[in-house]
Design a protein around this motif. Structure first.
Motif, mmCIF file in Angstrom:
data_model
loop_
_atom_site.group_PDB
_atom_site.id
_atom_site.type_symbol
_atom_site.label_atom_id
_atom_site.label_comp_id
_atom_site.label_asym_id
_atom_site.label_seq_id
_atom_site.Cartn_x
_atom_site.Cartn_y
_atom_site.Cartn_z
ATOM 1 N N LEU B 96 0.802 -1.223 0.000
ATOM 2 C CA LEU B 96 0.000 0.000 0.000
ATOM 3 C C LEU B 96 0.841 1.282 0.000
ATOM 4 N N PRO B 97 1.830 1.435 0.906
ATOM 5 C CA PRO B 97 2.594 2.687 0.918
ATOM 6 C C PRO B 97 3.287 2.959 -0.420
ATOM 7 N N MET B 98 3.593 1.888 -1.155
ATOM 8 C CA MET B 98 4.329 2.079 -2.397
ATOM 9 C C MET B 98 3.456 2.665 -3.498
ATOM 10 N N TRP B 99 2.150 2.669 -3.254
ATOM 11 C CA TRP B 99 1.268 3.281 -4.259
ATOM 12 C C TRP B 99 1.310 4.802 -4.153
ATOM 13 N N MET B 100 1.843 5.271 -3.023
ATOM 14 C CA MET B 100 1.936 6.718 -2.851
ATOM 15 C C MET B 100 3.311 7.183 -3.311
ATOM 16 N N ASN B 101 3.377 8.463 -3.617
ATOM 17 C CA ASN B 101 4.635 9.018 -4.096
ATOM 18 C C ASN B 101 5.712 8.950 -3.016
ATOM 19 N N PHE B 102 6.894 8.601 -3.449
ATOM 20 C CA PHE B 102 8.031 8.436 -2.565
ATOM 21 C C PHE B 102 8.317 9.703 -1.765
ATOM 22 N N LEU B 154 15.721 5.415 9.497
ATOM 23 C CA LEU B 154 14.282 5.150 9.568
ATOM 24 C C LEU B 154 13.639 5.314 8.196
ATOM 25 N N GLY B 155 14.006 6.407 7.512
ATOM 26 C CA GLY B 155 13.453 6.648 6.183
ATOM 27 C C GLY B 155 13.795 5.534 5.211
ATOM 28 N N MET B 156 15.037 5.066 5.277
ATOM 29 C CA MET B 156 15.454 3.971 4.388
ATOM 30 C C MET B 156 14.667 2.704 4.700
ATOM 31 N N VAL B 157 14.584 2.363 5.980
ATOM 32 C CA VAL B 157 13.879 1.138 6.372
ATOM 33 C C VAL B 157 12.429 1.225 5.926
ATOM 34 N N TYR B 158 11.823 2.383 6.198
ATOM 35 C CA TYR B 158 10.415 2.534 5.853
ATOM 36 C C TYR B 158 10.203 2.371 4.347
ATOM 37 N N ASN B 159 11.057 2.998 3.569
ATOM 38 C CA ASN B 159 10.844 2.982 2.120
ATOM 39 C C ASN B 159 11.226 1.665 1.461
ATOM 40 N N TYR B 160 12.235 0.993 1.998
ATOM 41 C CA TYR B 160 12.764 -0.171 1.280
ATOM 42 C C TYR B 160 12.389 -1.511 1.909
ATOM 43 N N LEU B 161 11.691 -1.481 3.055
ATOM 44 C CA LEU B 161 11.318 -2.745 3.703
ATOM 45 C C LEU B 161 10.546 -3.693 2.771
ATOM 46 N N VAL B 215 21.355 -1.494 -2.240
ATOM 47 C CA VAL B 215 21.766 -0.664 -3.380
ATOM 48 C C VAL B 215 21.041 0.683 -3.401
ATOM 49 N N PRO B 216 19.712 0.715 -3.305
ATOM 50 C CA PRO B 216 19.082 2.044 -3.297
ATOM 51 C C PRO B 216 19.398 2.831 -2.034
ATOM 52 N N SER B 217 19.636 2.127 -0.909
ATOM 53 C CA SER B 217 19.927 2.843 0.332
ATOM 54 C C SER B 217 21.250 3.593 0.232
ATOM 55 N N VAL B 218 22.243 2.940 -0.340
ATOM 56 C CA VAL B 218 23.578 3.521 -0.348
ATOM 57 C C VAL B 218 23.613 4.734 -1.276
ATOM 58 N N SER B 219 22.745 4.772 -2.261
ATOM 59 C CA SER B 219 22.821 5.863 -3.236
ATOM 60 C C SER B 219 21.703 6.884 -3.055
ATOM 61 N N THR B 220 20.904 6.728 -2.008
ATOM 62 C CA THR B 220 19.758 7.638 -1.870
ATOM 63 C C THR B 220 20.208 9.074 -1.588
ATOM 64 N N PHE B 221 19.474 10.033 -2.100
ATOM 65 C CA PHE B 221 19.778 11.413 -1.696
ATOM 66 C C PHE B 221 18.552 12.144 -1.172
ATOM 67 N N ALA B 222 17.383 11.729 -1.635
ATOM 68 C CA ALA B 222 16.178 12.424 -1.177
ATOM 69 C C ALA B 222 15.969 12.198 0.315
ATOM 70 N N ILE B 223 16.130 10.951 0.755
ATOM 71 C CA ILE B 223 15.876 10.632 2.162
ATOM 72 C C ILE B 223 16.837 11.396 3.066
ATOM 73 N N SER B 224 18.116 11.358 2.718
ATOM 74 C CA SER B 224 19.089 12.005 3.594
ATOM 75 C C SER B 224 18.888 13.517 3.581
ATOM 76 N N LYS B 225 18.468 14.027 2.437
ATOM 77 C CA LYS B 225 18.264 15.470 2.347
ATOM 78 C C LYS B 225 17.079 15.904 3.208
ATOM 79 N N MET B 226 15.992 15.151 3.115
ATOM 80 C CA MET B 226 14.779 15.562 3.812
ATOM 81 C C MET B 226 14.803 15.196 5.283
ATOM 82 N N LEU B 227 15.248 13.985 5.601
ATOM 83 C CA LEU B 227 15.209 13.544 7.000
ATOM 84 C C LEU B 227 16.531 13.819 7.715
#
Lengths: 394, 284
Positions: B96-102, B154-161, B215-227
């Motif tokens: 369900l959460p994945m249907w919403m915008n990241f 937390l942001g990474m876990v939430y998004n990539y779980l 892989v997406p966690s190590v290269s993320t920038f939106a999560i680190s920028k916002m959170l």
């Protein structure tokens, strides 16, 4: 000579109110080769799973050596199973597959006088016992192979070794030969019987293949619709079937409506045949079983009955011929060649006739007309219905 | 048949060439060129100054992956034990959460974690902050949760779980139940069935789960920028700055990307080598 090992008492089983087993009562002796035989859906596998502890019966008891084991989990039962599709562990090699059960075992330490301490089986003993098993199943040198690098027959034997290495009291086998081709199946039948005699334990074997059952078993339990139809030795089951279902399921049989005139005399087609059965009421309607190999072909004049050959199939050792006796088609196995359309007489010795009480299965089996129709469709239309009509005779 | 297949594969090959192969070649070319266009290794020699960012990125991604695994495996395992109805519902809830915008999802975490956000308000209401002040003798009016490394994880876990749960679940649910019965039959109790049969046979799912989270966690920038509020700069932020930000230097950005890519590929190769035997086993 042998003592009772397992007893099933008033066993009932239902899945979602759908009865699968109705009041099964059965005892199994030590060192016996017992086969549960029946068509698919007859409850034989469910019975096996209940003995193995994988399914809990809705009601009734399972006794092992006189002790109720309904609630004992599978890993505490002295019973091991050979699964239908082997269920070998794909991530372990042959050696580790066979050693699996031994590595799970804990037993009281012989060095500890109180016997409280539980220890693993030492590696040297595991090595020895697995190697001994590989010898029994003639797969020495294969211990480092993964299961997927083995043929079906080899996987089968590993599955048997994996169960037997634990030295169970009872081995359960769920259609273990179903996936093998005919030649291999015949070899494995002999092999299984040999292994059973060599290790001297009880085998409970589930199959729908009546020939397999007759070849290997000490006792056969014929099941249908969740009920036991008959229990007996292969000879009993074959020669003295209790009802039309058993007669039809085991081997080939012609099952004819009859009338028991009095003891040792049965009437079919309005004619009286001497037989060896008794114990029925005078003039009681009965089912008469006549095995295809117990029928002698004679000339029409000498015959007790006369009919027309409608179909001939060459089977190598014998011909299977379908003979029409007033609309009811019989299967007769003979070494004589009778051409299609020929009029023949038949003779049946008294010991070739087996009389059964009427049952709910009466009239459902034993007529070979569907058999001949299959062939008729393939045949030329020249052997049409008019010839069959002429075959009808008194 | 083979010929036909290869013809159908042509669009895919073109697509791959245009959007995967050529960009990688461009990254390599840029990484080895100077601003004026000549060949240089200077971009790589400058990487040393960013060691902190590299280690932080890999550390946080590793922590997030580990947490995902610790949550994801039990969830997958328990899900597979339930009835089909439960499994379907659970699957929808996970997706369900994945249907919403990241970005929307991550923004909502911002308002939850803010200094006067939902969580802090809740803590205030139930007196948790007052209790904390009493116990530790501090004088806080809120817990600082946003703009920390914890918030990034937390942001990474939430998004990539979900990417951890799905592959593990699909492997476990396909396990032949007769293997488990066989193990039980051979004397294995529940723990041993898990340890000796289910766990080794589900390793391929675990490996692909780890890959898909790491892989997406190590290269993320939106999560680190916002959170993380930009204070906890990660590799993704660093690369973004080189291309879009004030520190415009695409050559350096390409070099960082290339090195990160190589490290990730090396990690994957090692891991797959490690799990190769098991993978074959499940391919059966």
């Amino acid at each position: 000579m042998s003592k009772e090992l397992i007893r099933l008492r008033n066993l009932c089983m239902a899945f979602d109110d759908d009865p699968v087993l109705n009041n099964i009562n059965l005892y199994i002796n030590d060192k016996e080769f017992l086969t549960l035989l029946g068509p698919s859906g007859c409850g034989k596998t469910t019975t096996l799973r209940i003995i193995g502890g994988f399914t809990t019966p809705t009601s009734g008891d399972v006794l092992f050596d006189g002790v109720r084991i309904n609630d004992v989990p599978p890993y505490r039962r002295k019973i091991n199973t050979v699964f239908q599709k082997y269920a070998l562990f794909p991530h372990l090699n042959v050696f580790e597959n066979i050693a699996f059960g031994l590595r799970m075992q804990r037993r009281s330490d012989s060095a500890d006088p109180a016997g409280k301490k539980q220890v693993r089986i030492p590696e040297s003993e595991i090595q020895e016992r697995v190697m001994e098993m590989l010898e029994i199943i003639s797969l020495k040198g294969f211990e480092h192979r993964k299961p997927d690098a083995l043929s079906g027959g080899q996987q089968q034997r590993v599955a048997i070794a994996r169960a037997l290495v634990n030295r169970p009291k009872v081995l359960l086998l769920d259609e273990p030969l179903g996936a093998l081709d005919l030649k291999l199946r015949k070899d494995m039948q002999i092999e299984l019987k040999r292994i059973q005699q060599q290790v001297g334990i009880t085998f409970i074997y589930v199959t729908h293949d009546q020939e397999e059952a007759l070849t290997m078993s000490d006792t056969i339990v014929v099941m249908d619709k969740g009920s036991i139809q008959q229990i007996g030795t292969p000879e009993d089951i074959y020669n003295e079937p209790k009802n039309a279902f058993v007669a039809d399921f085991i081997g080939e049989s012609n099952i004819i409506d009859g009338l028991m005139v009095r003891d040792n005399l049965v009437q079919m087609y309005g004619k009286q045949f001497p037989c060896l059965d008794g114990g029925f009421a005078d003039n009681e309607p009965v089912d008469v079983v006549i095995r295809p190999e117990d029928i002698d072909i004679v000339s029409v004049e000498q015959g007790q009955l006369a009919g027309t050959v409608t179909n001939v199939t060459f089977k190598g050792m014998q011909y299977d011929i379908i003979v029409d006796f007033r609309g009811f088609k019989w299967l007769i196995q003979t070494t004589d060649h009778c051409p299609v359309g020929a009029r023949i007489g038949i003779k049946i010795d008294p010991d070739g006739i087996h009389v059964m009480k009427k049952s709910s299965y009466s009239g459902m089996f034993g007529d070979y007309s569907s058999f001949s129709e299959e062939y008729d469709e393939l045949d030329d239309a020249s052997i049409g219905s008019d010839e069959e009509e002429r075959g009808d005779e008194t | 048949m083979k010929h036909k297949l290869s013809r159908f594969a042509i669009p895919y090959v073109i697509w791959m060439a245009l959007f995967v192969v050529i960009p990688i070649i461009l990254v390599v070319v840029y990484a080895f060129s100077s601003a004026s266009g000549g060949f240089t290794l200077e971009n790589f020699s400058r990487l040393g100054t960013y060691t902190v960012v590299f280690t932080r990125s890999f550390r946080l991604a590793l922590i997030a992956t580990l947490i995902c695994l610790l949550i994801g495996y039990p969830v997958s395992y328990m899900m597979s034990k339930e009835g089909p109805r439960f499994q379907r519902i659970a699957m929808v809830l996970i997706m369900l959460p994945m249907w919403m915008n990241f970005l929307l999802r991550t923004y909502s975490w911002m308002s939850i974690l803010e200094n006067n956000g939902l969580l802090n308000q809740l803590f205030q209401k139930i007196g948790l902050i007052a209790l904390y002040n009493q116990v530790f003798g501090t004088d806080l009016t809120f817990f600082r949760m946003l703009n920390t490394q914890g918030a990034v994880v937390l942001g990474m876990v939430y998004n990539y779980l979900p990417f951890m749960i799905l592959p593990i679940y699909s492997v476990i649910v396909k396990l032949d139940s007769s293997l488990i019965e066989a193990a039980r039959d051979l004397g294995a109790n529940t723990f041993h069935v898990f340890r000796r049969v289910i766990l080794p046979l589900s390793l391929p799912g675990v490996l692909s789960g780890i890959t898909m989270v790491f892989v997406p966690s190590v290269s993320t920038f939106a999560i680190s920028k916002m959170l993380g509020g930009g204070t906890e700069m990660m590799l993704g932020d660093l690369i973004e700055q080189q291309f879009l930000g004030g520190a415009y230097n695409p050559q350096l950005g390409a070099a960082i990307s290339l090195v990160m890519m190589l490290i990730v590929v090396a990690c994957m190769v090692v891991m797959n080598r490690f799990g190769e035997g098991e993978e074959q086993a499940v391919m059966l």
